[in-house]
Write a protein that holds these residues in place. Sequence first.
Motif, PDB file in Angstrom:
ATOM      1  N   HIS A 367       0.276 -24.545   1.361  1.00 53.82           N
ATOM      2  CA  HIS A 367       1.666 -24.874   1.030  1.00 53.82           C
ATOM      3  C   HIS A 367       2.407 -23.598   0.570  1.00 53.82           C
ATOM      4  CE1 HIS A 367       4.960 -27.269  -0.821  1.00 53.82           C
ATOM      5  NE2 HIS A 367       4.887 -26.367  -1.796  1.00 53.82           N
ATOM      6  N   GLU A 368       1.749 -22.810  -0.284  1.00 56.74           N
ATOM      7  CA  GLU A 368       2.380 -21.568  -0.768  1.00 56.74           C
ATOM      8  C   GLU A 368       2.556 -20.564   0.371  1.00 56.74           C
ATOM      9  OE1 GLU A 368       3.759 -21.738  -3.532  1.00 56.74           O
ATOM     10  OE2 GLU A 368       2.675 -23.474  -4.326  1.00 56.74           O
ATOM     11  N   HIS A 371       5.719 -21.298   2.012  1.00 58.08           N
ATOM     12  CA  HIS A 371       6.870 -20.692   1.324  1.00 58.08           C
ATOM     13  C   HIS A 371       6.990 -19.209   1.682  1.00 58.08           C
ATOM     14  CE1 HIS A 371       8.116 -24.003  -1.122  1.00 58.08           C
ATOM     15  NE2 HIS A 371       6.976 -24.110  -1.789  1.00 58.08           N
ATOM     16  N   HIS A 377      11.276 -26.679   0.328  1.00 58.29           N
ATOM     17  CA  HIS A 377      11.006 -28.116   0.205  1.00 58.29           C
ATOM     18  C   HIS A 377      12.163 -28.878   0.845  1.00 58.29           C
ATOM     19  CE1 HIS A 377       8.668 -27.042  -3.690  1.00 58.29           C
ATOM     20  NE2 HIS A 377       7.918 -26.909  -2.632  1.00 58.29           N
TER      21      HIS A 377
HETATM   22 ZN    ZN Z   1       6.363 -25.611  -3.034  1.00 58.31          ZN
END
Ligand code: ZN
Length: 416
Positions: A367-368, A371, A377
């Motif tokens: 998930h990171e 980013h 998000h």
């Molecule tokens: Zn996040």
Amino acid sequence: MSDQVNWFVIPSDNSVTSILSNNEPSYDLFNETVFQRLVYGEREYGINLVWEDPEPATPSIRFLAASGAPSAILYGERVAINVRGGGYLRYGEREYGINLKWSDEPVYEWRLLGNPSLVNTPVDIANPVGLYNTVANDYVFYDPRRYGINLKWLRDKGKFNSKPWYESVADALTGILDELGNFVFEIVNRAFGVVDFVLTFFGIMLPKRVRVRIVILRGADGRAIIADGRLPQRDLAAQKQELDDAIAVIKKCFREQLNTRVRAAGGVLVETLPFPAPQAALHVRCGTGAWREDFQEAGKYFRYNAATNRSQALLGYGAPITIFVVDDVEDKVGCSISLLSDYVVVDRVGMQSTKGAPEPRPTTPMHELGHACGLWHSWPALLHTGNLMKSGTPRGIILELYQRAIMRNSRHITFL
Ligand SMILES: [Zn+2]
């Protein structure tokens, strides 16, 4: 990490686990505040000691036990410390810099100290020690000062610094330039990648690659945040499994969602740092806190320990992404300052799986990375738990077409 206990004795022969009296220098004194070793070197003010990078080099330090015993040196035992090229260190007043002088003869006025309960047991080189001088009745530690090497007696902490205002400005400037560079690189790379971006929208994804490294920090107690070698066998196996699971998620998501192969950055996929990390890097904040910390001690530490390659120095094309495993991310389990840095952080909880989730293995590291490659998000992601960019767990690893296009267009995901 305490101020007084911030030295590591590093043997040149890494099969050695204790400190022996030697005729030849066969150790180095490594300071964990500056990640450098102490060596003889001429300087204009103060004692001729300088800092040097710990790269493989001729060892600089030798110890002599006052007892003359050939056995391992004990915590609290009186020793003499010799620096190659300089002589034996002893207390002595000076006009400039720390009150240390050279002696040609051994001066047994030093003690290596650790936890008080360990006195009279052999010094364990896996742990930091304090350098205590019996004449000064004080510890030598790292602290910036205007004249002479940045060493002080503990009681002088904070004194004699006409503090290098320019030093903190330099740290901040390095951070700002780094972020600015990353931002420019990102724009340039995205502009060049526009064809791939459009193709991805039509579901055409040519094979790409991404370079990743997981770097595990060590806590103040010297233990790795995850999979420390000293853990009981069962815990160690469980934590290694968590790491493997996180890596499996990363590989699976890149392969299935992005047609991208994960390469170990510089040939190293998982690395555990050899020394305890500063508190600022172990406990990090997210949001504007993370952004501010990028200019301070934590950012300096992360940039220093991040995986790098040559092409990134040019245009950031194919720059590796480093995932730092830290002790705690305040109020969160992972953090990224998005396009502005080449590293993300995940804490101990972020490395754990969520039961009953669409993807039962730990998704926070992936998930990171999302980013770091430009994803946020976004609302459709928030609606279904299967999406990788859902802000909290449980989540899956699915990416929408537009998310794939944005990610594949990142400077980290490249054809070469
Ligand atoms: Zn996040």
